[in-house]
Design a protein around this motif. Structure first.
Motif, short mmCIF file in Angstrom:
data_model
loop_
_atom_site.label_atom_id
_atom_site.label_comp_id
_atom_site.label_asym_id
_atom_site.label_seq_id
_atom_site.Cartn_x
_atom_site.Cartn_y
_atom_site.Cartn_z
N LEU A 95 0.83 -1.21 0.00
CA LEU A 95 0.00 0.00 0.00
C LEU A 95 0.86 1.26 0.00
O LEU A 95 0.51 2.26 -0.62
N SER A 96 2.00 1.20 0.69
CA SER A 96 2.91 2.34 0.69
C SER A 96 3.43 2.60 -0.72
O SER A 96 3.50 3.76 -1.17
N GLY A 97 3.79 1.53 -1.42
CA GLY A 97 4.25 1.70 -2.80
C GLY A 97 3.17 2.29 -3.69
O GLY A 97 3.44 3.19 -4.50
N LEU A 98 1.94 1.80 -3.55
CA LEU A 98 0.83 2.34 -4.35
C LEU A 98 0.54 3.79 -4.00
O LEU A 98 0.23 4.60 -4.88
N ALA A 99 0.64 4.13 -2.71
CA ALA A 99 0.39 5.51 -2.28
C ALA A 99 1.42 6.45 -2.90
O ALA A 99 1.08 7.57 -3.33
N HIS A 100 2.66 6.01 -2.98
CA HIS A 100 3.69 6.87 -3.57
C HIS A 100 3.58 6.94 -5.09
O HIS A 100 4.10 7.86 -5.71
N LEU A 101 2.89 5.98 -5.68
CA LEU A 101 2.59 6.10 -7.10
C LEU A 101 1.62 7.25 -7.32
O LEU A 101 1.74 8.00 -8.30
N VAL A 102 0.68 7.42 -6.39
CA VAL A 102 -0.23 8.56 -6.45
C VAL A 102 0.54 9.86 -6.23
O VAL A 102 0.30 10.88 -6.90
N VAL A 103 1.47 9.84 -5.28
CA VAL A 103 2.30 11.03 -5.02
C VAL A 103 3.06 11.42 -6.28
O VAL A 103 3.17 12.61 -6.62
N PHE A 104 3.60 10.42 -6.97
CA PHE A 104 4.33 10.70 -8.21
C PHE A 104 3.41 11.31 -9.25
O PHE A 104 3.78 12.25 -9.97
N ALA A 105 2.17 10.80 -9.36
CA ALA A 105 1.22 11.33 -10.34
C ALA A 105 0.87 12.79 -10.05
O ALA A 105 0.65 13.58 -10.96
N VAL A 106 0.84 13.13 -8.77
CA VAL A 106 0.48 14.49 -8.38
C VAL A 106 1.69 15.43 -8.44
O VAL A 106 1.64 16.54 -8.98
N ASP A 107 2.81 14.97 -7.87
CA ASP A 107 3.99 15.82 -7.74
C ASP A 107 4.83 15.85 -9.00
O ASP A 107 5.49 16.85 -9.29
N GLY A 108 4.81 14.75 -9.75
CA GLY A 108 5.62 14.70 -10.96
C GLY A 108 7.09 14.48 -10.66
O GLY A 108 7.46 13.89 -9.65
N TRP A 116 10.45 9.49 -7.19
CA TRP A 116 9.41 8.75 -6.48
C TRP A 116 9.37 7.29 -6.91
O TRP A 116 8.65 6.48 -6.31
N ARG A 117 10.13 6.96 -7.94
CA ARG A 117 10.17 5.57 -8.39
C ARG A 117 10.65 4.63 -7.28
O ARG A 117 10.12 3.51 -7.13
N LYS A 118 11.61 5.08 -6.50
CA LYS A 118 12.21 4.17 -5.52
C LYS A 118 11.23 3.76 -4.42
O LYS A 118 11.11 2.56 -4.12
N PRO A 119 10.52 4.68 -3.76
CA PRO A 119 9.55 4.21 -2.77
C PRO A 119 8.41 3.40 -3.38
O PRO A 119 7.83 2.54 -2.72
N VAL A 120 8.10 3.66 -4.67
CA VAL A 120 7.05 2.88 -5.33
C VAL A 120 7.53 1.45 -5.57
O VAL A 120 6.90 0.47 -5.14
N THR A 121 8.65 1.32 -6.27
CA THR A 121 9.12 -0.02 -6.64
C THR A 121 9.59 -0.82 -5.43
O THR A 121 9.34 -2.03 -5.36
N PHE A 122 10.25 -0.17 -4.49
CA PHE A 122 10.73 -0.90 -3.32
C PHE A 122 9.58 -1.30 -2.40
O PHE A 122 9.60 -2.36 -1.81
N GLY A 123 8.58 -0.44 -2.27
CA GLY A 123 7.43 -0.79 -1.46
C GLY A 123 6.68 -1.99 -2.03
O GLY A 123 6.37 -2.94 -1.31
N LEU A 124 6.43 -1.95 -3.34
CA LEU A 124 5.74 -3.06 -3.98
C LEU A 124 6.59 -4.34 -3.95
O LEU A 124 6.09 -5.43 -3.62
N SER A 125 7.87 -4.20 -4.27
CA SER A 125 8.74 -5.37 -4.36
C SER A 125 8.95 -6.03 -3.00
O SER A 125 8.81 -7.25 -2.86
#
Length: 279
Positions: A52-65, A74-83
């Protein structure tokens, strides 16, 4: 009892309704947890939180760019959280098929879960601070975070190697094809651990020799190999489990598992060749 005409009156019977059948109880989410050990529940919940943390940071990336690649993104907290979340859930599940002592397995899983949280937490913290998480020796705090992540990576290597060795020492349990899937998954996982250790070692050497920017880019060739081989321990056992719920014959299921192992090994080999040519 007789009627007025002297003939016996017909007996009056009272109809008794048959006992009602108990309505089938459908196990809800509480029933799904029945029989699951507390350690396993902890690991599953922790893995879900990391996902869920990884998915949440995917939203952060979509908003913040911002950039998707590079040491600060923001790729790192997304991919590492999911992985890490998926890996923790997978390891908790597949190790239930290993012939390992209950107490030893529980202790290893708790340490593994804690290490996953530390790794994702450190990476996420540095992403919000807008600084690199790995190979960052700019300040004392950044060095502490970077070294903690490196040590945590070493702990992950030790724990997963213990499970991998256990899968080969004694034949795993489970449905047809599960032993092959588990052993192949853990063998390929060792490739992921080796490639991860190689990335860290090369990056540390370049950082300490004054080539900070080169250190950040030195890990790129090994990332596909690391990512592909990391999740074999989830994909192959999951396939074996799904096949066990099909009406296919044992021979067909065994051939499918063998073909899947071969295809996965070919993909890892291809990623390894690409890494060797571009590193």
């Amino acid at each position: 009892m007789e009627s007025r005409s002297g003939t016996p009156a017909p007996a009056v019977t009272t109809a008794v309704a048959p006992p009602a059948r108990p309505s089938p109880v459908r196990p809800g989410w509480r029933g799904a947890w029945h029989g699951v050990r507390p350690t396993e529940r902890l690991c599953h919940v922790t893995g879900a939180v990391l996902v869920l943390s990884g998915l949440a940071h995917l939203v952060v990336f979509a908003v913040d760019g911002g950039p998707w690649d590079g040491p600060v993104s923001w790729r790192k907290p997304v991919t590492f959280g999911l992985s890490f979340g998926l890996t923790l859930i997978a390891i908790t599940w597949v190790t239930s098929y290993l012939r390992v002592g209950t107490r030893l397995r529980s202790a290893l899983l708790v340490v593994f879960a804690a290490d996953c949280v530390v790794e994702v937490g450190g990476i996420t913290l540095q992403a919000w601070r807008r600084v690199p998480s790995h190979l960052n020796m700019e300040t004392g705090f950044d060095t502490a975070v970077s070294m903690t992540l490196a040590v945590g990576g070493g702990v992950l290597v030790v724990l997963l190697t213990v499970f991998a060795v256990a899968s080969f020492q004694n034949r795993p349990t489970g449905p047809l094809g599960m032993p092959l899937a588990l052993r192949s998954g853990f063998a390929i996982l060792l490739v992921a651990l080796a490639s991860g250790a190689a990335m860290i070692a090369r990056g540390v050497v370049l950082t300490r020799t004054g080539h900070q920017e080169a250190a950040y880019h030195s890990t790129a060739p090994l990332k596909p190999l690391h990512g592909v081989s990391l999740h074999a321990v989830l994909v192959l056992p999951a396939l074996a489990w799904l096949l066990s719920h099909t009406p296919w014959s044992y021979r067909t299921r065994r051939r499918v598992i063998q073909a899947a192992v071969g295809c996965y090994a070919a993909a890892v080999l291809g990623a390894g060749v690409w890494a060797a040519l571009t590193w």
